[in-house]
Design a protein around this motif. Structure first.
Motif, mmCIF file in Angstrom:
data_model
loop_
_atom_site.group_PDB
_atom_site.id
_atom_site.type_symbol
_atom_site.label_atom_id
_atom_site.label_comp_id
_atom_site.label_asym_id
_atom_site.label_seq_id
_atom_site.Cartn_x
_atom_site.Cartn_y
_atom_site.Cartn_z
ATOM 1 N N LEU A 139 45.511 41.754 74.939
ATOM 2 C CA LEU A 139 46.177 41.171 76.103
ATOM 3 C C LEU A 139 46.076 39.649 76.170
ATOM 4 N N THR A 140 45.532 39.025 75.127
ATOM 5 C CA THR A 140 45.329 37.575 75.140
ATOM 6 C C THR A 140 46.612 36.827 75.462
ATOM 7 N N ASP A 141 47.710 37.179 74.806
ATOM 8 C CA ASP A 141 48.966 36.463 75.043
ATOM 9 C C ASP A 141 49.623 36.855 76.377
ATOM 10 N N TYR A 142 49.166 37.920 77.010
ATOM 11 C CA TYR A 142 49.734 38.323 78.295
ATOM 12 C C TYR A 142 49.055 37.614 79.475
ATOM 13 N N PHE A 143 47.751 37.386 79.340
ATOM 14 C CA PHE A 143 47.012 36.738 80.428
ATOM 15 C C PHE A 143 47.338 35.244 80.463
ATOM 16 N N PRO A 144 47.841 34.724 81.604
ATOM 17 C CA PRO A 144 48.048 33.281 81.702
ATOM 18 C C PRO A 144 46.696 32.559 81.800
ATOM 19 N N GLN A 145 45.729 33.220 82.417
ATOM 20 C CA GLN A 145 44.352 32.721 82.516
ATOM 21 C C GLN A 145 43.489 33.857 83.043
ATOM 22 N N LEU A 146 42.193 33.707 82.886
ATOM 23 C CA LEU A 146 41.244 34.683 83.430
ATOM 24 C C LEU A 146 40.486 34.032 84.568
ATOM 25 N N PRO A 147 40.178 34.693 85.636
ATOM 26 C CA PRO A 147 40.513 36.088 85.894
ATOM 27 C C PRO A 147 42.018 36.262 86.117
#
Length: 172
Positions: A139-147
């Motif tokens: 999901l790295t490319d799906y998350f704009p940032q964490l959290p």
């Protein structure tokens, strides 16, 4: 998979008719039987409920998604990760399973279905059912940032209709 008392009771009540149906269908090709598929086309699929045991995941943690459906005996179950409550082409498909009445189908309309999904520190999200990996997702490319706060959306689709349920989730 553990089943509730109500599900076990239902299984006992439906055991003989289901066994007869399975024998008849397996002799005719089971899920591939054109007569069974034609009958199934007319049945509306209904997602009765979706329950999730956590609404936040840290790396190394898992969540359990339990769901139940009724209606059609042949349908597709798809689990998506979305940044909002509505399914769109931007959402990430996490699981895509064909459900039916044959012995090797992972899900059916008769009882509870449980997906066990684990989130790892490298942003891998893997879902299993009955110990088998259904799908691995990075999901790295799906998350704009964490959290990242979004929704897990379960969609089940018969031939002519779909039903959805959603649960909020935060990835840390």
């Amino acid at each position: 998979m553990q089943t509730s008392g109500a599900c076990q009771h239902l299984r006992r009540r439906l055991a003989l008719p289901a066994a007869l149906m399975t024998v008849l269908l397996s002799g005719c090709g089971g899920n591939d039987d054109p007569i069974f598929r034609e009958i199934n086309e007319e049945i509306k699929v209904d997602l009765k409920r979706l329950d999730m045991n956590r609404d936040a995941l840290y790396p190394g943690e898992s969540t359990r998604l339990e769901w139940r459906s009724s209606g059609a005996l042949l349908f597709d179950a798809r689990l998506y990760l979305s940044d909002d409550e509505t399914l769109s082409s931007d959402d990430r498909r996490l699981v895509d399973e064909e459900c039916g009445v044959e012995h090797d189908d992972h899900c059916s309309a008769l009882c509870e279905v449980t997906f066990h999904c684990r989130y790892e520190s490298d942003n891998d999200f893997t879902c299993r059912e009955d110990g088998d990996v259904l799908q691995r997702n990075n999901l790295t490319d799906y998350f704009p940032q964490l959290p990242f706060t979004g929704y897990l959306i379960l969609e089940i689709c018969g031939d002519r209709n779909c039903d959805t349920r959603r649960e909020p989730i935060t990835f840390y």
